[in-house]
Design a protein around this motif. Structure first.
Motif, PDB file in Angstrom:
ATOM      1  N   GLU A  46       0.859  -1.177   0.000  1.00  0.00           N
ATOM      2  CA  GLU A  46       0.000   0.000   0.000  1.00  0.00           C
ATOM      3  C   GLU A  46       0.898   1.231   0.000  1.00  0.00           C
ATOM      4  O   GLU A  46       1.919   1.255   0.675  1.00  0.00           O
ATOM      5  N   PRO A  47       0.528   2.245  -0.761  1.00  0.00           N
ATOM      6  CA  PRO A  47       1.358   3.456  -0.741  1.00  0.00           C
ATOM      7  C   PRO A  47       1.312   4.117   0.630  1.00  0.00           C
ATOM      8  O   PRO A  47       0.318   4.037   1.342  1.00  0.00           O
ATOM      9  N   ALA A  48       2.421   4.746   0.973  1.00  0.00           N
ATOM     10  CA  ALA A  48       2.485   5.441   2.265  1.00  0.00           C
ATOM     11  C   ALA A  48       1.521   6.621   2.246  1.00  0.00           C
ATOM     12  O   ALA A  48       1.339   7.258   1.215  1.00  0.00           O
ATOM     13  N   PRO A  49       0.909   6.897   3.369  1.00  0.00           N
ATOM     14  CA  PRO A  49       0.006   8.050   3.401  1.00  0.00           C
ATOM     15  C   PRO A  49       0.817   9.334   3.206  1.00  0.00           C
ATOM     16  O   PRO A  49       2.000   9.384   3.550  1.00  0.00           O
ATOM     17  N   PRO A  50       0.190  10.360   2.663  1.00  0.00           N
ATOM     18  CA  PRO A  50       0.926  11.606   2.467  1.00  0.00           C
ATOM     19  C   PRO A  50       1.290  12.223   3.812  1.00  0.00           C
ATOM     20  O   PRO A  50       0.596  12.001   4.812  1.00  0.00           O
ATOM     21  N   PRO A  51       2.375  12.984   3.846  1.00  0.00           N
ATOM     22  CA  PRO A  51       2.734  13.614   5.118  1.00  0.00           C
ATOM     23  C   PRO A  51       1.692  14.658   5.502  1.00  0.00           C
ATOM     24  O   PRO A  51       1.010  15.207   4.633  1.00  0.00           O
ATOM     25  N   PRO A  52       1.567  14.920   6.780  1.00  0.00           N
ATOM     26  CA  PRO A  52       0.581  15.916   7.195  1.00  0.00           C
ATOM     27  C   PRO A  52       1.012  17.299   6.714  1.00  0.00           C
ATOM     28  O   PRO A  52       2.195  17.547   6.489  1.00  0.00           O
ATOM     29  N   PRO A  53       0.059  18.191   6.555  1.00  0.00           N
ATOM     30  CA  PRO A  53       0.439  19.546   6.143  1.00  0.00           C
ATOM     31  C   PRO A  53       1.268  20.205   7.240  1.00  0.00           C
ATOM     32  O   PRO A  53       1.135  19.858   8.414  1.00  0.00           O
ATOM     33  N   PRO A  54       2.133  21.134   6.854  1.00  0.00           N
ATOM     34  CA  PRO A  54       2.925  21.784   7.894  1.00  0.00           C
ATOM     35  C   PRO A  54       2.031  22.566   8.838  1.00  0.00           C
ATOM     36  O   PRO A  54       0.967  23.057   8.441  1.00  0.00           O
ATOM     37  N   PRO A  55       2.446  22.675  10.082  1.00  0.00           N
ATOM     38  CA  PRO A  55       1.623  23.403  11.046  1.00  0.00           C
ATOM     39  C   PRO A  55       1.673  24.898  10.751  1.00  0.00           C
ATOM     40  O   PRO A  55       2.613  25.378  10.120  1.00  0.00           O
ATOM     41  N   PHE A  64      11.418  26.527  15.898  1.00  0.00           N
ATOM     42  CA  PHE A  64      12.308  25.433  16.279  1.00  0.00           C
ATOM     43  C   PHE A  64      11.708  24.651  17.448  1.00  0.00           C
ATOM     44  O   PHE A  64      11.678  23.425  17.427  1.00  0.00           O
ATOM     45  N   ALA A  65      11.185  25.366  18.432  1.00  0.00           N
ATOM     46  CA  ALA A  65      10.598  24.707  19.598  1.00  0.00           C
ATOM     47  C   ALA A  65       9.330  23.944  19.238  1.00  0.00           C
ATOM     48  O   ALA A  65       8.973  22.970  19.900  1.00  0.00           O
ATOM     49  N   ASN A  66       8.651  24.356  18.183  1.00  0.00           N
ATOM     50  CA  ASN A  66       7.401  23.716  17.771  1.00  0.00           C
ATOM     51  C   ASN A  66       7.604  22.760  16.596  1.00  0.00           C
ATOM     52  O   ASN A  66       6.684  22.511  15.833  1.00  0.00           O
ATOM     53  N   SER A  67       8.788  22.194  16.450  1.00  0.00           N
ATOM     54  CA  SER A  67       9.062  21.328  15.299  1.00  0.00           C
ATOM     55  C   SER A  67       8.618  19.882  15.508  1.00  0.00           C
ATOM     56  O   SER A  67       8.592  19.103  14.563  1.00  0.00           O
ATOM     57  N   ALA A  68       8.278  19.495  16.720  1.00  0.00           N
ATOM     58  CA  ALA A  68       7.744  18.154  16.987  1.00  0.00           C
ATOM     59  C   ALA A  68       6.236  18.288  17.165  1.00  0.00           C
ATOM     60  O   ALA A  68       5.767  19.089  17.969  1.00  0.00           O
ATOM     61  N   LEU A  69       5.491  17.529  16.371  1.00  0.00           N
ATOM     62  CA  LEU A  69       4.039  17.671  16.346  1.00  0.00           C
ATOM     63  C   LEU A  69       3.351  16.397  16.795  1.00  0.00           C
ATOM     64  O   LEU A  69       3.753  15.301  16.415  1.00  0.00           O
ATOM     65  N   ALA A  70       2.307  16.539  17.576  1.00  0.00           N
ATOM     66  CA  ALA A  70       1.469  15.405  17.968  1.00  0.00           C
ATOM     67  C   ALA A  70       0.354  15.265  16.941  1.00  0.00           C
ATOM     68  O   ALA A  70      -0.310  16.232  16.600  1.00  0.00           O
ATOM     69  N   LEU A  71       0.196  14.065  16.418  1.00  0.00           N
ATOM     70  CA  LEU A  71      -0.848  13.770  15.438  1.00  0.00           C
ATOM     71  C   LEU A  71      -1.933  12.939  16.087  1.00  0.00           C
ATOM     72  O   LEU A  71      -1.765  12.408  17.189  1.00  0.00           O
ATOM     73  N   SER A  72      -3.028  12.786  15.377  1.00  0.00           N
ATOM     74  CA  SER A  72      -4.098  11.953  15.902  1.00  0.00           C
ATOM     75  C   SER A  72      -3.629  10.509  16.007  1.00  0.00           C
ATOM     76  O   SER A  72      -2.711  10.090  15.308  1.00  0.00           O
ATOM     77  N   GLY A  73      -4.227   9.774  16.867  1.00  0.00           N
ATOM     78  CA  GLY A  73      -3.868   8.370  17.053  1.00  0.00           C
ATOM     79  C   GLY A  73      -2.621   8.174  17.897  1.00  0.00           C
ATOM     80  O   GLY A  73      -2.015   7.115  17.882  1.00  0.00           O
ATOM     81  N   GLY A  74      -2.188   9.223  18.597  1.00  0.00           N
ATOM     82  CA  GLY A  74      -1.015   9.094  19.458  1.00  0.00           C
ATOM     83  C   GLY A  74       0.307   9.042  18.718  1.00  0.00           C
ATOM     84  O   GLY A  74       1.309   8.617  19.270  1.00  0.00           O
ATOM     85  N   LYS A  75       0.325   9.485  17.460  1.00  0.00           N
ATOM     86  CA  LYS A  75       1.569   9.479  16.686  1.00  0.00           C
ATOM     87  C   LYS A  75       2.205  10.863  16.732  1.00  0.00           C
ATOM     88  O   LYS A  75       1.546  11.859  16.981  1.00  0.00           O
ATOM     89  N   PHE A  76       3.494  10.888  16.496  1.00  0.00           N
ATOM     90  CA  PHE A  76       4.237  12.132  16.496  1.00  0.00           C
ATOM     91  C   PHE A  76       5.057  12.226  15.219  1.00  0.00           C
ATOM     92  O   PHE A  76       5.431  11.210  14.636  1.00  0.00           O
ATOM     93  N   ILE A  77       5.333  13.456  14.806  1.00  0.00           N
ATOM     94  CA  ILE A  77       6.233  13.690  13.688  1.00  0.00           C
ATOM     95  C   ILE A  77       7.196  14.789  14.127  1.00  0.00           C
ATOM     96  O   ILE A  77       6.816  15.742  14.798  1.00  0.00           O
ATOM     97  N   ASP A  78       8.445  14.591  13.794  1.00  0.00           N
ATOM     98  CA  ASP A  78       9.470  15.571  14.118  1.00  0.00           C
ATOM     99  C   ASP A  78       9.956  16.180  12.813  1.00  0.00           C
ATOM    100  O   ASP A  78      10.525  15.477  11.979  1.00  0.00           O
ATOM    101  N   LEU A  79       9.716  17.459  12.616  1.00  0.00           N
ATOM    102  CA  LEU A  79      10.107  18.120  11.378  1.00  0.00           C
ATOM    103  C   LEU A  79      11.622  18.198  11.222  1.00  0.00           C
ATOM    104  O   LEU A  79      12.121  18.503  10.153  1.00  0.00           O
TER     105      LEU A  79
END
Length: 69
Positions: A11-20, A34-49
Motif C-alpha cells: 500500500e502506498p504510504a500516506p501523504p505527510p501531514p500539512p505543515p503546522p 524550532f521549539a514547535n518542530s515536533a508535532l502530535a498527530l491523531s492516534g497518538g503518533k508524532f512527527i518531528d520536522l
C-alpha cells in the motif's frame, strides 16, 4: 509440487501531514518554530520536522540559517 510466484503490492504510504501554522511571533523569533518542530498527530503518533539530517537541513535552509546544499 509446483511453486508459484504472486505479485505482492504494498500500500502506498500516506501523504505527510500539512505543515503546522507558524507559531505567533515566529517571523521575528525563529526559535519559536524550532521549539514547535515536533508535532502530535491523531492516534497518538508524532512527527518531528527535524527528525532526519535531510529534514533538519531543509528546515534550516528554508529559514536562511544554513547554506543551501
Amino acid at each position: 509440487m509446483k511453486a508459484t510466484m504472486e505479485a505482492v503490492t504494498a500500500e502506498p504510504a500516506p501523504p505527510p501531514p500539512p505543515p503546522p501554522p507558524p507559531a505567533p511571533g515566529a517571523e521575528q523569533y525563529v526559535a519559536l518554530d524550532f521549539a514547535n518542530s515536533a508535532l502530535a498527530l491523531s492516534g497518538g503518533k508524532f512527527i518531528d520536522l527535524l527528525g532526519t539530517p535531510a529534514a533538519a537541513n531543509r528546515w534550516l535552509t528554508e529559514r536562511d540559517l544554513a547554506p543551501a546544499a
